[in-house]
Design a protein around this motif. Sequence first.
Motif, short mmCIF file in Angstrom:
data_model
loop_
_atom_site.label_atom_id
_atom_site.label_comp_id
_atom_site.label_asym_id
_atom_site.label_seq_id
_atom_site.Cartn_x
_atom_site.Cartn_y
_atom_site.Cartn_z
N CYS A 67 0.91 -1.18 -0.17
CA CYS A 67 -0.01 -0.09 -0.03
C CYS A 67 0.78 1.13 -0.13
O CYS A 67 0.67 2.30 -0.51
CB CYS A 67 -1.01 0.11 1.33
N TRP A 90 2.01 1.82 -3.34
CA TRP A 90 0.79 2.13 -4.28
C TRP A 90 0.51 3.79 -4.18
O TRP A 90 0.41 4.40 -5.10
CB TRP A 90 -0.29 1.34 -3.73
N LEU A 92 3.71 -2.75 -9.45
CA LEU A 92 4.39 -1.54 -9.07
C LEU A 92 5.94 -1.55 -9.11
O LEU A 92 6.54 -0.65 -8.60
CB LEU A 92 3.86 -1.29 -7.40
#
Length: 224
Positions: A23, A26, A179
């Motif tokens: 996260c 992200w 990512l």
Amino acid sequence: MQELKNKKAAVVVFSGGQDSTTCLFWAKKRYETVIALSFDYQQKHIKELECAKSICKKYGIEHHIMDMSLLNQLAPNSLTRADIPVDENAPAQGTPNTFVDGRNHLFLSYAAVFAKQRGISDIITGVSQSDFSGYPDCRDIFIKSLNTTLSLAMDYQFDIITPLMWLDKKETWALADELGVLDIIRNETLTCYNGVIGDGCGNCPSCKLRKKGLDAYLASKKDN
Ligand code: ZN
């Protein structure tokens, strides 16, 4: 509701584990400013916080560690007490003994207070309903309910964002790869209940879940 919110910044609730680190990266792709918040509840594996610290330092992310020792006092648990072993298997009923009562509720609430002070509305957390391991505070309905409560509590429109909510572990690994951070997540994060960084001890429920997802993802990549 107050306006003038900074949508270019986000606060990430950050444990240094696989999910919250995914996260974090992200968020780094989407926001100009990302602030990571970790919580010290005297978890058995203080290495978790060291992992969180070193990831933020290495990748240039502002990082704060909040003192949550009260949670340790209130909720003795296999993750906070050396004399309570982690159950290998999930119980037939109720929450597993790795569940810390109130943890996500409190962490997100403190993160919201912090975010509002900075004029930030977006709070990111790595909870997932798909692999929720019996933790009620990882479910979408809880997050939506808390989002409403926090907005009402502070008269301020928060957005709790959950990029992993509907992803299983395999899909979370796929996201990390997308990512460009698969190796970082694999080698520098700590998910293991026995405090072993990277691929972990291999035996605890958390390691098993993580490995199953990684193996499935790597196998699917080979097939393509
Ligand atoms: Zn483990």
